[in-house]
Scaffold this active site. Structure first.
Site, PDB file in Angstrom:
ATOM      1  N   GLY A  22     111.196  48.370  23.229  1.00 53.01           N
ATOM      2  CA  GLY A  22     110.150  48.435  24.257  1.00 53.01           C
ATOM      3  C   GLY A  22     110.161  47.204  25.126  1.00 53.01           C
ATOM      4  O   GLY A  22     111.149  46.466  25.157  1.00 53.01           O
ATOM      5  N   ASN A  23     109.085  46.965  25.837  1.00 49.17           N
ATOM      6  CA  ASN A  23     108.961  45.747  26.641  1.00 49.17           C
ATOM      7  C   ASN A  23     107.484  45.382  26.767  1.00 49.17           C
ATOM      8  O   ASN A  23     106.613  46.113  26.291  1.00 49.17           O
ATOM      9  CB  ASN A  23     109.637  45.913  28.013  1.00 49.17           C
ATOM     10  CG  ASN A  23     109.016  47.014  28.834  1.00 49.17           C
ATOM     11  OD1 ASN A  23     107.876  46.901  29.274  1.00 49.17           O
ATOM     12  ND2 ASN A  23     109.743  48.112  29.023  1.00 49.17           N
TER      13      ASN A  23
END
Ligand code: C5P
Length: 213
Positions: A22-23
């Site tokens: 993810g981020n």
């Protein structure tokens, strides 16, 4: 009376049943844009990755997605009859070649994940953009900001691009403020540090100019 599609938040790319890539995107900028558009009378489709935010305005239809592929499908479908698209999501550029069916166990050896590129939602919408439709992109850069943003403006067929730099204090992920520069085909306009709600107003003011041209 206009229809606006907005992508927001991160995407999660599945590694196994319990893990993902993810981020740090919070979705705050995209959600602020959605509220501002709805406030001004637009019908908004908000395609959101996993975030902890709520939608308030009744004219916002929220579609929750997880992966870049799901976001691509929802955004593409919604953009077909939209007047404008604002691509604010931090979409993963790579996704695991395949997700493991079972939780990957700890081993002594290194683990190598094979990744493949995701669909570029912005470039795909840019390619199908029709006469009269507007497309707005975002660029979060860490170096060569203006040149990189300029390249994306052309490559993805945006009408304008909103640049925020991780080098500016108070700009970027998770914080409530942002410092942007809007780059269009004529030039660059820098804005001072503001709350994301105020930044959303500046962006929608600029969008309104493009839509009335
Ligand atoms: O190339 P880069 O990811 O920096 O471009 C940023 C812009 O492209 C943003 O508007 C982002 O939402 C969009 N994008 C996208 N799909 C991707 C990657 C980026 O829509 N797979």
């Amino acid at each position: 009376g206009k229809k606006v599609v907005i992508t927001a938040g991160p995407t999660y790319e599945k590694i196994d049943p319990v893990r993902f890539i993810g981020n740090y995107s919070s979705g705050k900028m995209g959600f602020a844009l959605a509220e501002e558009c709805a406030e001004r009378g637009a019908e908004v489709v908000l395609v959101s990755g996993p975030v902890t935010l709520d939608v308030h305005h009744p004219n916002i239809r929220r579609i929750d997605v997880e992966s870049a592929q799901e976001m691509y499908e929802a955004a593409k479908e919604a953009y077909t009859d939209a007047d404008a698209g604002i691509l604010c999501a931090a979409v993963a550029d790579f996704t695991p070649d395949h997700a493991a069916d079972h939780k990957i166990k700890r081993e002594k050896d290194d683990l190598v994940l094979q990744l493949k590129p995701t669909q570029d939602i912005a470039a795909s919408l840019g390619a199908i953009k029709k006469e009269g439709q507007i497309l707005v992109g975002f660029a979060l850069e860490t170096n060569d900001e203006a040149a990189n943003a300029q390249g994306k403006l052309q490559r993805k067929n945006f009408d304008f691009i909103v640049l925020n730099s991780l080098n500016d204090k108070g700009a970027g992920f998770r914080v409530d403020t942002n410092k942007i520069t809007i780059i269009d085909h004529e030039g660059a306009t820098p804005y001072p540090l503001k709350t994301k709600l105020e930044v959303a107003k500046d962006i929608i003011d600029r969008l309104t100019i493009s839509m009335n041209k």
